[in-house]
Write a protein that holds these residues in place. Structure first.
Motif, PDB file in Angstrom:
ATOM      1  N   LYS A   1      40.475  42.135  53.216  1.00 48.55           N
ATOM      2  CA  LYS A   1      40.846  40.791  52.778  1.00 48.55           C
ATOM      3  C   LYS A   1      42.327  40.847  52.438  1.00 48.55           C
ATOM      4  O   LYS A   1      42.739  41.478  51.469  1.00 48.55           O
ATOM      5  CB  LYS A   1      40.056  40.348  51.547  1.00 48.55           C
TER       6      LYS A   1
ATOM      7  N   HIS B   1      45.982  40.009  51.076  1.00 41.68           N
ATOM      8  CA  HIS B   1      46.434  39.359  49.849  1.00 41.68           C
ATOM      9  C   HIS B   1      47.317  38.163  50.197  1.00 41.68           C
ATOM     10  O   HIS B   1      48.246  38.283  51.001  1.00 41.68           O
ATOM     11  CB  HIS B   1      47.203  40.335  48.962  1.00 41.68           C
TER      12      HIS B   1
ATOM     13  N   GLY C   1      36.367  36.412  48.817  1.00 36.70           N
ATOM     14  CA  GLY C   1      36.092  37.723  48.251  1.00 36.70           C
ATOM     15  C   GLY C   1      34.631  37.895  47.898  1.00 36.70           C
ATOM     16  O   GLY C   1      34.030  38.951  48.139  1.00 36.70           O
TER      17      GLY C   1
ATOM     18  N   PHE D   1      39.304  48.254  45.854  1.00 38.60           N
ATOM     19  CA  PHE D   1      40.036  47.126  45.261  1.00 38.60           C
ATOM     20  C   PHE D   1      41.158  47.662  44.394  1.00 38.60           C
ATOM     21  O   PHE D   1      40.983  48.626  43.642  1.00 38.60           O
ATOM     22  CB  PHE D   1      39.085  46.284  44.408  1.00 38.60           C
TER      23      PHE D   1
ATOM     24  N   PHE E   1      40.334  45.211  49.536  1.00 33.42           N
ATOM     25  CA  PHE E   1      41.127  44.088  49.037  1.00 33.42           C
ATOM     26  C   PHE E   1      42.581  44.535  48.904  1.00 33.42           C
ATOM     27  O   PHE E   1      42.878  45.497  48.189  1.00 33.42           O
ATOM     28  CB  PHE E   1      40.603  43.614  47.684  1.00 33.42           C
TER      29      PHE E   1
END
Length: 505
Positions: free
Chosen positions: A182, A184, A223, A237, A153
């Motif tokens: 993923k 931001h 997520g 993360f 993340f």
């Protein structure tokens, strides 16, 4: 004209459109439309990553090292465009982004050197003892092996060093694990151009296309789909405690739980010892103010709490901090949401009975002005809200009656990324009892410095007891970060042709 974002996901080497879109919200310039990812994109990326692992997980260390160095080259080749897009999206100064790019590519090259060396594998061999009595011993070999596809993340506050090709991605790729990032939503264009650099490196080095994918999106569903996918074997993360804890719980609730390496931030207390405070209180106050407001306070190592004994030295510290902070103008924060959370946190701190507002300034819209509060140690200890992180340039000066009172504050702390002792030689005996307390509270202990600089090095630890991070035995910065995405495997009486390359003679 330079690179212009296409707004698509990068999945296994292809730029893929989605059914819905979201719009970026840059500090300067017009927003851009980006595809919103969901379970379908996650599934496609995860399957591609699993297919890639069958080859990438068994590449040689030298091959992976060259791949990491090629990623660094491709990022540098896009340097001007990365700076332009990143500055527009985040409001961070160009010089800061250039330095962060240097940190990012430097980390990739450091990891390349580290895996070439091979010491991180912790290889062990217990030779067979067929004649041992009363029972023979088999031949045992052990080595660290990659775990499989990893979800990463991206972080809001570091669009390069903790995002698409940042520490989590670099360490997972170094370990031999494919990565799905993923992106931001605070900096999707920056994430896309860095993904383009990684894709180019994959093509140059002949790596499987599924070795890396980027899926963009704003919703919690994306997520959740990523951490719940059965082919994901670990998660990296960097972000808020609330979001991190929610994802951590999802990882633990899976039919097959997986490790969640979450770096969630902290207040990073600074303890000022009496002799240092008396001799250089003003210098320390000004230095703390500078560290507190670096990057508009948007660092997970921001030193939000100072604990010091009352007296003339503290008066000098306070005056210097106020004098340094008062002229500073409000600056743009990374997102509207972060700015709103900062205002909310400042209001909560200021509403506690007994808390004194030393600056009396307010923030509005996407901007944040420095906030400074003062409170006695007993009030601080009695109000948990004062010990919670407020992401941004907010500091609290906690006044204690003396060193014993300060030690009581130290014992009350939750887990932290860092803890700092400001001290002179004359403070050694007073400071000594703090060390065994603080080493149980923080992943990094500093003496006579400020924690906002996190060196990328072999000995660095960027993590700590919960809630600073979700795994106190890990770090997200430094070469030890690679170990998060490895697991030990023992090979008993396995012939050399069947062993991983790292165990063959």
């Amino acid at each position: 004209m330079g690179y212009e974002p296409n707004g698509k996901h990068l999945i296994a080497g292809e730029w893929v459109s989605g059914r819905t879109t979201f719009r970026s919200q840059p500090v300067t310039g017009e927003g851009t439309g980006f595809c919103e990812g969901g379970p379908d994109e996650v599934d496609r990326a995860a399957r591609a990553a699993e297919d890639a692992f069958a080859a990438y997980g068994w590449t040689g260390r030298a091959t992976r090292a060259t791949f990491l160095e090629t990623i660094a080259e491709e990022i540098d080749a896009r340097g001007d465009d990365i700076t332009r897009l990143g500055s527009s999206e985040t409001g961070l100064p160009e010089a800061r982004l250039q330095a962060e790019r240097g940190r990012t590519v430097g980390q990739l090259r450091l990891f390349a050197d580290h895996i070439r060396d091979g010491a991180y594998l912790d290889r062990r061999h217990d030779a067979a003892m067929p004649d041992r009595q009363p029972l023979p011993r088999p031949d045992l070999k052990m080595v660290q092996r990659p775990v499989g596809p990893v979800a990463v993340f991206g972080a809001s506050n570091f669009p390069l060093a903790f995002s698409t090709a940042g520490g989590d991605t670099a360490s997972a790729l170094a370990a031999g694990c494919p990565v799905i990032v993923k992106g931001h939503p605070a900096h999707p264009a920056t994430g896309e151009i860095v993904a383009d650099a990684i894709s180019a490196a994959i093509a140059r080095c002949g790596m499987p296309p599924g070795t890396f994918s980027l899926v963009q999106g704003t919703g919690h569903d994306l997520g959740g789909a990523l951490v719940r996918h059965p082919l994901i074997t670990a998660v990296g993360f960097t972000g808020s405690l609330g979001a991190g804890r929610a994802l951590f719980d999802l990882c633990a609730a899976r039919p097959v739980p997986i490790p969640f390496f979450g770096e969630l931030g902290s207040v990073n207390p600074v303890f000022v010892m009496p002799a240092a405070l008396a001799r250089r209180g003003a210098d320390l106050g000004a230095g703390w103010a500078g560290s507190l407001t670096m990057g508009v306070g948007q660092f997970c190592t921001n030193p939000g709490i100072v604990v010091a004994p009352e007296g003339p030295g503290l008066d000098a510290f306070e005056k210097a901090a106020v004098d340094a902070l008062m002229p500073l103008e409000a600056c743009a924060m990374l997102t509207d949401g972060i700015a709103a959370a900062f205002r909310h946190g400042a209001a909560e701190v200021g509403s506690v009975k007994g808390v004194q507002d030393l600056l009396g300034r307010s923030s509005a819209h996407r901007n944040a002005a420095p906030a400074l509060y003062k409170v006695d140690a007993e009030t601080w200890l009695a109000n948990d809200v004062l010990a919670e992180e407020v992401f941004g340039p907010l500091g609290i000066l906690v006044v204690a009656s003396g060193p014993d009172h300060m030690l009581h504050v130290a014992r009350s702390l939750q887990g932290q990324l860092t803890a700092t002792l400001q001290m002179d030689d004359a403070d050694t005996d007073i400071a000594r009892p703090f060390v065994p307390v603080l080493e149980r509270k923080a992943g990094r202990i500093l003496v006579n410095g400020f924690p906002t600089g996190v060196e990328v090095a072999d000995a660095m630890v960027h993590g700590g007891p919960y809630p600073a991070s979700t795994n106190f035995g890990a770090t997200s910065v430094g070469t030890l970060a690679i170990r998060r995405f490895l697991r030990p495997v023992c090979y008993q009486n396995v012939a050399s042709p069947l062993l991983p390359d790292d165990l063959r003679p």
